[in-house]
Design a protein around this motif. Structure first.
Motif, PDB file in Angstrom:
ATOM      1  N   TRP A  23       0.856  -1.177   0.000  1.00 57.09           N
ATOM      2  CA  TRP A  23       0.000   0.000   0.000  1.00 57.09           C
ATOM      3  C   TRP A  23       0.894   1.229   0.000  1.00 57.09           C
ATOM      4  N   CYS A  24       0.356   2.330  -0.422  1.00 56.11           N
ATOM      5  CA  CYS A  24       1.109   3.573  -0.471  1.00 56.11           C
ATOM      6  C   CYS A  24       0.272   4.657   0.200  1.00 56.11           C
ATOM      7  N   ASP A  25       0.916   5.492   1.020  1.00 51.27           N
ATOM      8  CA  ASP A  25       0.148   6.524   1.722  1.00 51.27           C
ATOM      9  C   ASP A  25       0.196   7.866   0.996  1.00 51.27           C
ATOM     10  N   GLY A  26      -0.611   8.787   1.466  1.00 53.89           N
ATOM     11  CA  GLY A  26      -0.753  10.090   0.828  1.00 53.89           C
ATOM     12  C   GLY A  26       0.521  10.913   0.812  1.00 53.89           C
ATOM     13  N   ASP A  27       1.373  10.754   1.830  1.00 54.59           N
ATOM     14  CA  ASP A  27       2.626  11.512   1.865  1.00 54.59           C
ATOM     15  C   ASP A  27       3.542  11.110   0.713  1.00 54.59           C
ATOM     16  N   VAL A  28       3.598   9.824   0.417  1.00 51.40           N
ATOM     17  CA  VAL A  28       4.435   9.359  -0.690  1.00 51.40           C
ATOM     18  C   VAL A  28       3.868   9.865  -2.014  1.00 51.40           C
ATOM     19  N   ILE A  29       2.547   9.813  -2.134  1.00 53.82           N
ATOM     20  CA  ILE A  29       1.907  10.316  -3.358  1.00 53.82           C
ATOM     21  C   ILE A  29       2.213  11.801  -3.534  1.00 53.82           C
ATOM     22  N   ALA A  30       2.085  12.569  -2.458  1.00 55.71           N
ATOM     23  CA  ALA A  30       2.374  14.005  -2.529  1.00 55.71           C
ATOM     24  C   ALA A  30       3.832  14.238  -2.933  1.00 55.71           C
ATOM     25  N   GLY A  31       4.751  13.447  -2.395  1.00 54.51           N
ATOM     26  CA  GLY A  31       6.161  13.570  -2.772  1.00 54.51           C
ATOM     27  C   GLY A  31       6.372  13.268  -4.241  1.00 54.51           C
ATOM     28  N   CYS A  32       5.699  12.242  -4.738  1.00 53.85           N
ATOM     29  CA  CYS A  32       5.808  11.890  -6.162  1.00 53.85           C
ATOM     30  C   CYS A  32       5.215  12.988  -7.036  1.00 53.85           C
ATOM     31  N   GLU A  33       4.116  13.596  -6.577  1.00 55.93           N
ATOM     32  CA  GLU A  33       3.511  14.695  -7.337  1.00 55.93           C
ATOM     33  C   GLU A  33       4.467  15.884  -7.405  1.00 55.93           C
ATOM     34  N   ARG A  34       5.162  16.190  -6.302  1.00 51.87           N
ATOM     35  CA  ARG A  34       6.158  17.266  -6.303  1.00 51.87           C
ATOM     36  C   ARG A  34       7.301  16.932  -7.273  1.00 51.87           C
ATOM     37  N   GLU A  35       7.717  15.672  -7.261  1.00 53.81           N
ATOM     38  CA  GLU A  35       8.793  15.245  -8.155  1.00 53.81           C
ATOM     39  C   GLU A  35       8.391  15.420  -9.614  1.00 53.81           C
ATOM     40  N   VAL A  36       7.146  15.071  -9.964  1.00 52.92           N
ATOM     41  CA  VAL A  36       6.665  15.246 -11.333  1.00 52.92           C
ATOM     42  C   VAL A  36       6.649  16.724 -11.697  1.00 52.92           C
ATOM     43  N   ALA A  37       6.172  17.560 -10.766  1.00 51.62           N
ATOM     44  CA  ALA A  37       6.128  19.002 -11.025  1.00 51.62           C
ATOM     45  C   ALA A  37       7.529  19.554 -11.242  1.00 51.62           C
ATOM     46  N   GLU A  38       8.488  19.130 -10.427  1.00 52.04           N
ATOM     47  CA  GLU A  38       9.868  19.585 -10.576  1.00 52.04           C
ATOM     48  C   GLU A  38      10.469  19.095 -11.893  1.00 52.04           C
ATOM     49  N   ALA A  39      10.180  17.858 -12.252  1.00 48.32           N
ATOM     50  CA  ALA A  39      10.724  17.288 -13.491  1.00 48.32           C
ATOM     51  C   ALA A  39      10.133  17.974 -14.720  1.00 48.32           C
ATOM     52  N   SER A  40       8.946  18.531 -14.582  1.00 54.37           N
ATOM     53  CA  SER A  40       8.304  19.213 -15.710  1.00 54.37           C
ATOM     54  C   SER A  40       8.957  20.555 -16.018  1.00 54.37           C
ATOM     55  N   ASN A  41       9.786  21.037 -15.100  1.00 54.43           N
ATOM     56  CA  ASN A  41      10.440  22.337 -15.280  1.00 54.43           C
ATOM     57  C   ASN A  41      11.801  22.178 -15.940  1.00 54.43           C
ATOM     58  N   GLY A  42      11.814  21.663 -17.154  1.00 49.93           N
ATOM     59  CA  GLY A  42      13.039  21.648 -17.938  1.00 49.93           C
ATOM     60  C   GLY A  42      13.880  20.390 -17.844  1.00 49.93           C
ATOM     61  N   ASP A  43      13.478  19.413 -17.065  1.00 55.60           N
ATOM     62  CA  ASP A  43      14.266  18.180 -16.999  1.00 55.60           C
ATOM     63  C   ASP A  43      14.100  17.386 -18.297  1.00 55.60           C
ATOM     64  N   SER A  44      14.920  16.382 -18.435  1.00 54.10           N
ATOM     65  CA  SER A  44      14.865  15.536 -19.632  1.00 54.10           C
ATOM     66  C   SER A  44      13.557  14.748 -19.664  1.00 54.10           C
TER      67      SER A  44
END
Length: 165
Positions: A23-44
């Motif tokens: 199972w995965c909790d909301g904190d991990v999901i929120a961290g993954c969402e932040r990672e996606v947002a950061e990666a969308s800012n010019g990453d490969s």
């Protein structure tokens, strides 16, 4: 970062042969969402895709149905965008997990069969397929029980009506 360590430990435990789907909790999901947002800012594109896959993994392993549905939608959209057999296999598997979590066992089994066409001896998919087939069997037994109960009630009503005559 401890949450990400926990996520990777959970994934690692699952890959090493645990029978339980994590199972995965909301904190991990929120961290993954932040990672996606950061990666969308010019990453490969590769980093963006990896971040999206981690978020998809977290969503289909959530206890919240709306998260699971969101993960399924993300994976279905991305499934056609990647022609790599390894990526296809992983996405099919995660979709199967999502459908299993939403009790759509037949769809989950279909996806696992597609996954196993790509990698016939992938232990993780074989384990989930057994879990899914157990769920299908359990649902069948419950369905038979409900049908038998309904038939018994109907017979009782008919018998009661006939005895009053």
């Amino acid at each position: 970062m401890d949450k990400f360590g926990s996520l990777f430990e959970t994934i690692g435990n699952f890959f090493t042969g645990g029978d339980q789907i994590p199972w995965c909790d909301g904190d991990v999901i929120a961290g993954c969402e932040r990672e996606v947002a950061e990666a969308s800012n010019g990453d490969s594109d590769e980093r963006k895709n990896e971040s999206i896959m981690r978020l998809s993994w977290a969503l289909v392993h959530s206890r919240k149905n709306e998260d699971v549905q969101r993960g399924i939608a993300m994976l279905e959209i991305s499934l056609g965008n990647d022609k790599s057999p390894l990526h296809q296999r992983e996405k099919l598997y995660l979709l199967a997990v999502g459908y299993y979590r939403t009790n759509e066992y037949t769809r989950s089994r279909q996806l696992l069969e597609q996954c196993l066409e790509i990698a016939p001896d992938w232990r993780q998919a074989l384990s989930l397929k057994k879990i899914v087939e157990d769920g299908i069997a359990k649902d069948g037994v419950i369905g038979i029980g409900i049908s038998a109960t309904a038939a018994g009630i109907l017979v009782g009503i008919v018998a009661a009506a006939l005895s009053r005559r």
